[in-house]
Write a protein that holds these residues in place. Sequence first.
Motif, mmCIF file in Angstrom:
data_model
loop_
_atom_site.group_PDB
_atom_site.id
_atom_site.type_symbol
_atom_site.label_atom_id
_atom_site.label_comp_id
_atom_site.label_asym_id
_atom_site.label_seq_id
_atom_site.Cartn_x
_atom_site.Cartn_y
_atom_site.Cartn_z
ATOM 1 N N VAL A 71 0.891 -1.235 -0.146
ATOM 2 C CA VAL A 71 -0.141 -0.023 -0.038
ATOM 3 C C VAL A 71 0.876 1.192 0.200
ATOM 4 O O VAL A 71 1.912 1.087 0.152
ATOM 5 C CB VAL A 71 -0.833 0.017 1.210
ATOM 6 C CG1 VAL A 71 -1.879 -1.220 1.316
ATOM 7 C CG2 VAL A 71 -0.155 0.063 2.706
ATOM 8 N N LYS A 72 0.058 2.263 -0.184
ATOM 9 C CA LYS A 72 0.863 3.915 -0.299
ATOM 10 C C LYS A 72 0.300 4.230 1.207
ATOM 11 O O LYS A 72 -0.745 4.517 1.312
ATOM 12 C CB LYS A 72 0.569 4.660 -1.386
ATOM 13 C CG LYS A 72 0.971 4.329 -2.589
ATOM 14 C CD LYS A 72 2.577 4.955 -2.602
ATOM 15 C CE LYS A 72 3.181 4.772 -4.080
ATOM 16 N NZ LYS A 72 2.697 5.599 -5.175
ATOM 17 N N THR A 73 1.181 4.264 2.253
ATOM 18 C CA THR A 73 0.859 5.012 3.426
ATOM 19 C C THR A 73 1.347 6.632 3.548
ATOM 20 O O THR A 73 0.502 7.380 4.020
ATOM 21 C CB THR A 73 1.550 4.366 4.624
ATOM 22 O OG1 THR A 73 3.087 4.437 4.074
ATOM 23 C CG2 THR A 73 0.990 3.050 4.873
ATOM 24 N N ASP A 74 2.049 6.996 2.298
ATOM 25 C CA ASP A 74 2.391 8.391 2.032
ATOM 26 C C ASP A 74 2.788 8.695 0.707
ATOM 27 O O ASP A 74 3.919 8.683 0.221
ATOM 28 C CB ASP A 74 3.227 8.742 2.953
ATOM 29 C CG ASP A 74 3.602 10.444 3.008
ATOM 30 O OD1 ASP A 74 3.143 11.030 2.283
ATOM 31 O OD2 ASP A 74 4.415 10.967 3.788
ATOM 32 N N PRO A 75 1.795 8.695 -0.283
ATOM 33 C CA PRO A 75 1.836 9.009 -1.742
ATOM 34 C C PRO A 75 3.110 10.058 -1.994
ATOM 35 O O PRO A 75 3.772 9.905 -3.194
ATOM 36 C CB PRO A 75 0.447 9.154 -2.333
ATOM 37 C CG PRO A 75 -0.481 8.694 -1.118
ATOM 38 C CD PRO A 75 0.253 9.058 0.087
ATOM 39 N N ALA A 76 3.211 11.307 -1.311
ATOM 40 C CA ALA A 76 4.119 12.262 -1.677
ATOM 41 C C ALA A 76 5.439 11.907 -1.359
ATOM 42 O O ALA A 76 6.126 12.548 -2.119
ATOM 43 C CB ALA A 76 3.605 13.392 -0.693
ATOM 44 N N LYS A 77 5.682 10.503 -0.903
ATOM 45 C CA LYS A 77 6.990 10.371 -0.813
ATOM 46 C C LYS A 77 7.690 9.382 -1.757
ATOM 47 O O LYS A 77 8.764 8.697 -1.624
ATOM 48 C CB LYS A 77 7.406 9.701 0.764
ATOM 49 C CG LYS A 77 7.168 10.780 1.777
ATOM 50 C CD LYS A 77 7.281 10.056 3.013
ATOM 51 C CE LYS A 77 7.457 11.172 4.353
ATOM 52 N NZ LYS A 77 7.658 10.537 5.920
#
Length: 387
Positions: A173-179
């Motif tokens: 999963v993406k827990t922080d897409p910005a990273k």
Amino acid sequence: MSVQSRPWITDDLVLFQDSIRKFIERELVPHEERWCKQQQVDREIWRKAGEVGMLCASIPEEYGGGGGNFAHEAIIALEQSRAMVTSLGTNVHSGIVAHYLLRYGSEEQKHKWLPKMASGEYVAAIAMSEPGAGSDLKSIKTRAVREGDHYVINGSKTFISNGVHADLVCVVVKTDPAKGTKGVSIVVVETKDAHGAGLAGFRRGRVLEKIGQKGQDTAELFFDDVRVPCANLLGPEEGKGFYQLMQQLPQERMIIALGALGAMERALEETTQYVRERKVFGAPLLDLQNTRFKLAECKTNATVARAFIDNCMAKVLRGELDPETAAMAKWWSTQRNCEIIDECLQLHGGYGYMMEYPIARLYVNARAGKIYGGSNEIMKELIARTL
């Protein structure tokens, strides 16, 4: 080539190989055709496999496993491939998912899940691929948003092996897409709640119909506001998922390479026997120079593959196998496997196109090897980056 003559085999592994081969011939081979028609194995076979030590063979005994090493998983992969029984997804369950838990899980997670996997009470899967993201794992869109002491997961996954029976799914999963890649995590989802009912918001889609490996249940999975305890995060902190995947994928690729090796060796055995018995122009097909030359080429390629994979196995067992060599083993062995089986099918003539002949089943089962575990084009890109 018998497993006994491989350089990484010990006397104990010979005994293990014999027990696994007998179990496969007794419990898997007779049911493979039926499982292919129903697109999944019978759930009870997982329990039986657990009873004979076929599950989590390389997991320490303290977590319910067999206490072995990767050589045990290699033997299982070789034997299943040689016997053409692809329906029971032990490679994903034991060779892949179990090792994510062993390497990155907390002690509580390992004691909670690994014994159930070893016994066959739980069937495990890993959910990486999505409808728009296969080998490009950076592009996944499934999100896990933290709300209090839970993650709320939304998204969909596809091509998930063991998806129909899975009780435990490692979801990328993406827990922080910005990273970017540093925002990727793995969250473990138990597909039933504490009361044994289906987990709210979790759905299994259709079983995907494939051209080969038809009995290996491959499904779509959907997550609609699925709530999972934050304690199910794999690893001590968020954002380590991409690193975990890159660390573990070489082992998955070695399992794929081993499966390809088992298949090409079975193809050679079947074809050699066939051309000895098949008469053409009043003489065995093997008497024709083209037949002998084609089989000579196939045997040479299989022998080279065996030597390379044996060398890789020695590195795995010493903890020295690097990702680029694993990528080489995966793409080269799966490519040669498809080529060898294609040549062997041609020597069968029209009978090679009939599913009652083993070579036809080997042919349709082999093709996926160049795709899963990262496509062969991706393997070449990984190798090229080291030049």
